[in-house]
Design an enzyme around this catalytic site. Structure first.
Site, short mmCIF file in Angstrom:
data_model
loop_
_atom_site.label_atom_id
_atom_site.label_comp_id
_atom_site.label_asym_id
_atom_site.label_seq_id
_atom_site.Cartn_x
_atom_site.Cartn_y
_atom_site.Cartn_z
N CYS A 89 3.11 -23.47 16.47
CA CYS A 89 3.10 -23.08 15.06
C CYS A 89 2.69 -21.61 14.94
O CYS A 89 3.44 -20.74 15.35
CB CYS A 89 2.19 -24.03 14.27
SG CYS A 89 2.49 -24.02 12.48
N HIS A 197 3.84 -29.73 16.31
CA HIS A 197 2.48 -29.85 16.86
C HIS A 197 2.37 -31.01 17.85
O HIS A 197 2.03 -32.13 17.46
CB HIS A 197 1.48 -30.08 15.73
CG HIS A 197 1.23 -28.88 14.88
ND1 HIS A 197 0.17 -28.02 15.09
CD2 HIS A 197 1.89 -28.39 13.80
CE1 HIS A 197 0.19 -27.06 14.18
NE2 HIS A 197 1.23 -27.26 13.38
N GLU A 199 0.06 -31.56 19.93
CA GLU A 199 -1.34 -32.00 20.05
C GLU A 199 -1.72 -33.03 18.99
O GLU A 199 -2.76 -33.68 19.11
CB GLU A 199 -2.28 -30.78 19.96
CG GLU A 199 -2.54 -30.22 18.57
CD GLU A 199 -1.45 -29.32 18.03
OE1 GLU A 199 -1.65 -28.70 16.96
OE2 GLU A 199 -0.38 -29.21 18.68
#
Length: 225
Positions: A89, A197, A199
């Protein structure tokens, strides 16, 4: 071999802890938290992550000021040595502004913030970051950005496509990105920038585990090496 990583925090980062937790849970080893004003990185790093957020409030252009932070000179040197670098991002924006990846991230088409799970297609399943996936596999990863519209001129787009440097592609239009590109590798394959994302998708409690293979790919490749 112990896995050693660093997560960079800029003023305005808001996903740095998420990234550190994901790296620690999936990759293990030592995760250093590094402030943007530090001129040096810890010794012996295997992996560096630039997290999401709104560094410097997205003034000038998203990632433009963060790319000039003291620590980024050390990140560039590490990437040139072959250290694995992931930018997610805002981190992707920083990598393009620092010249580590081609192209630029512009305002989303429709000038709307996009925050939802999206389908991605794995375009390159042979890179350091994507070897845990299969080619053309569809995965679900969340996005949360206002400036994720990937842009490059046609010559650059043709080149990175031809060199297999498009890592991920949106399965359907999300933000206006050229050719629906969601993630790009550098020419050496040790730097990946992506808007979604991973994660945030490493355990079932988050709604899925499709992001886990990315981190597993990195640690497996580097530890086995």
């Amino acid at each position: 071999m112990a896995f050693t990583s660093a997560v960079i925090t800029f003023p305005g980062s808001n996903c740095d802890r998420d990234m550190a937790v994901a790296v620690e849970q999936v990759c293990g080893g030592t995760v250093h938290r590094v402030w943007h004003g530090d001129a040096d990185l810890p010794d012996g790093l295997d992996f560096i992550a630039l997290p999401g957020g709104f560094s410097y409030g997205d003034y000038l252009r998203s990632g433009a000021m963060a790319a000039r932070s003291p620590v980024m000179q050390a990140v560039v040197r590490a990437a040139e040595r072959g250290v694995a670098v992931l930018g997610v991002c805002n981190g992707f924006q920083v990598l393009t502004e620092a010249g580590l990846l081609p192209g630029a991230l512009m305002r989303n088409a429709g000038i709307r913030f996009v925050c939802r799970d999206v389908k991605l297609t794995v375009e390159n399943a042979q890179s350091l970051f994507t070897a845990g996936y299969t080619a053309d596999q569809q995965i679900t990863i969340p996005v949360a950005h206002h400036d994720g519209n990937y842009f490059a001129d046609d010559q650059t787009l043709d080149r990175i496509e031809g060199e297999g440097r498009v890592a991920f592609r949106y399965a359907e239009p999300v933000n206006g990105s050229a050719r629906n590109i969601a993630g790009v590798l550098n020419d050496r394959g040790n730097v990946l920038g992506m808007m979604p994302h991973p994660e945030r998708m490493i355990e079932a409690a988050q709604g899925g585990t499709d992001g886990r293979a990315l981190f597993e790919s990195v640690v497996r490749d580097l530890v086995n090496a």
